[in-house]
Scaffold this active site. Sequence first.
Site, PDB file in Angstrom:
ATOM      1  N   CYS A   1      -0.941   3.580  -6.559  1.00  0.00           N
ATOM      2  CA  CYS A   1      -1.822   3.027  -5.517  1.00  0.00           C
ATOM      3  C   CYS A   1      -2.088   1.596  -5.945  1.00  0.00           C
ATOM      4  O   CYS A   1      -2.359   1.341  -7.128  1.00  0.00           O
ATOM      5  CB  CYS A   1      -3.121   3.823  -5.456  1.00  0.00           C
ATOM      6  SG  CYS A   1      -4.434   2.998  -4.507  1.00  0.00           S
TER       7      CYS A   1
ATOM      8  N   CYS B   1       0.860  -1.173   0.000  1.00  0.00           N
ATOM      9  CA  CYS B   1       0.000   0.000   0.000  1.00  0.00           C
ATOM     10  C   CYS B   1       0.903   1.231   0.000  1.00  0.00           C
ATOM     11  O   CYS B   1       1.693   1.414   0.931  1.00  0.00           O
ATOM     12  CB  CYS B   1      -0.869  -0.016   1.257  1.00  0.00           C
ATOM     13  SG  CYS B   1      -1.879   1.456   1.476  1.00  0.00           S
TER      14      CYS B   1
HETATM   15  N1  DGL Z   1      -4.052   0.604  -1.878  1.00  0.00           N
HETATM   16  C1  DGL Z   1      -3.608   1.735  -1.197  1.00  0.00           C
HETATM   17  C2  DGL Z   1      -2.436   2.427  -1.834  1.00  0.00           C
HETATM   18  O1  DGL Z   1      -1.633   1.770  -2.453  1.00  0.00           O
HETATM   19  C3  DGL Z   1      -4.570   2.606  -0.425  1.00  0.00           C
HETATM   20  C4  DGL Z   1      -5.878   2.944  -1.021  1.00  0.00           C
HETATM   21  C5  DGL Z   1      -6.802   3.566   0.017  1.00  0.00           C
HETATM   22  O2  DGL Z   1      -7.118   2.877   0.993  1.00  0.00           O
HETATM   23  O3  DGL Z   1      -7.181   4.738  -0.153  1.00  0.00           O
HETATM   24  O4  DGL Z   1      -2.252   3.599  -1.733  1.00  0.00           O
END
Ligand code: DGL
EC number: 5.1.1.3
Length: 262
Positions: free
Chosen positions: A182, A70
């Site tokens: 993301c 993430c």
């Molecule tokens: N999947 C996450 C990232 O790579 C976070 C997305 C979220 O929860 O807003 O930033």
Amino acid sequence: MSIAFFDSGIGGLTVLREAARRLPDEDFLFFADTLHVPYGPKTKEQVTEYVCEAAERIFGENVKALVIACNTATSVAVSDLRHAYRVPVIGMEPAVKPAVEMNGASGRRVLVLATQLTLSQTKYMQLVSRVDDHGIVDSLPMPELVDYCEGLNFDPEEVGGYFRRKFEPFDLNEYGTIVLGCTHYPYYTRMLEDILPPHIRVIDGSAGTVRRVSAILGERGIEGGGSGRVRFMNSADDPAYNRKLERAWAILNDEKRPNGAR
Ligand code: DGL
């Protein structure tokens, strides 16, 4: 012992997919922070607290490394976790460096798509100023995309329309690469490739992250010993969310995916 992958929701599975392909002799635990997804619109303090709580639970399992799959969680909390635990913690950052390197000669620009929180952090700004000598990097938050993704919405009309509206202010002929900063966004790589002019490459940070995981396991002599097993957990202990993770995992691993999902 497993390698743990952590994300706010289903996004981190796009990194786990790369790991499962590259590291077949490992077992994996995937932990989603169902209680707090999405992270993008929240504050740095809130997300840091959520990530630390999740890490407590994850380290209560039998894990030999933690991959923060993430970008948002990494940008706010990776150093706290590295200080708190001895187990290796591997984070992610938007693949700005390879994108800048790819575009150096062509003179084309780079557009980084990520959450609002990632793009507003000093860590991201420092990354850009370190690698972007010629000022070719632009950034675009995509606040609704994580919600579409969590809803397993891959409708080309609805989500495709969203992308078109977001790209409207940009002259896409000027851009050579779009960086998906993301881990939820690579579900839409194929849809984006259909929408964008053909000269634009769409890249993400999964491959680089998994190379780093592999190198760290090797350095510590803790690689292997598994057989590709994947176990799902979530912060709400919600069986329905685990079923959603299984569905998302099947979508990602189905080469003939319908609906433009990738
Ligand atoms: N999947 C996450 C990232 O790579 C976070 C997305 C979220 O929860 O807003 O930033």
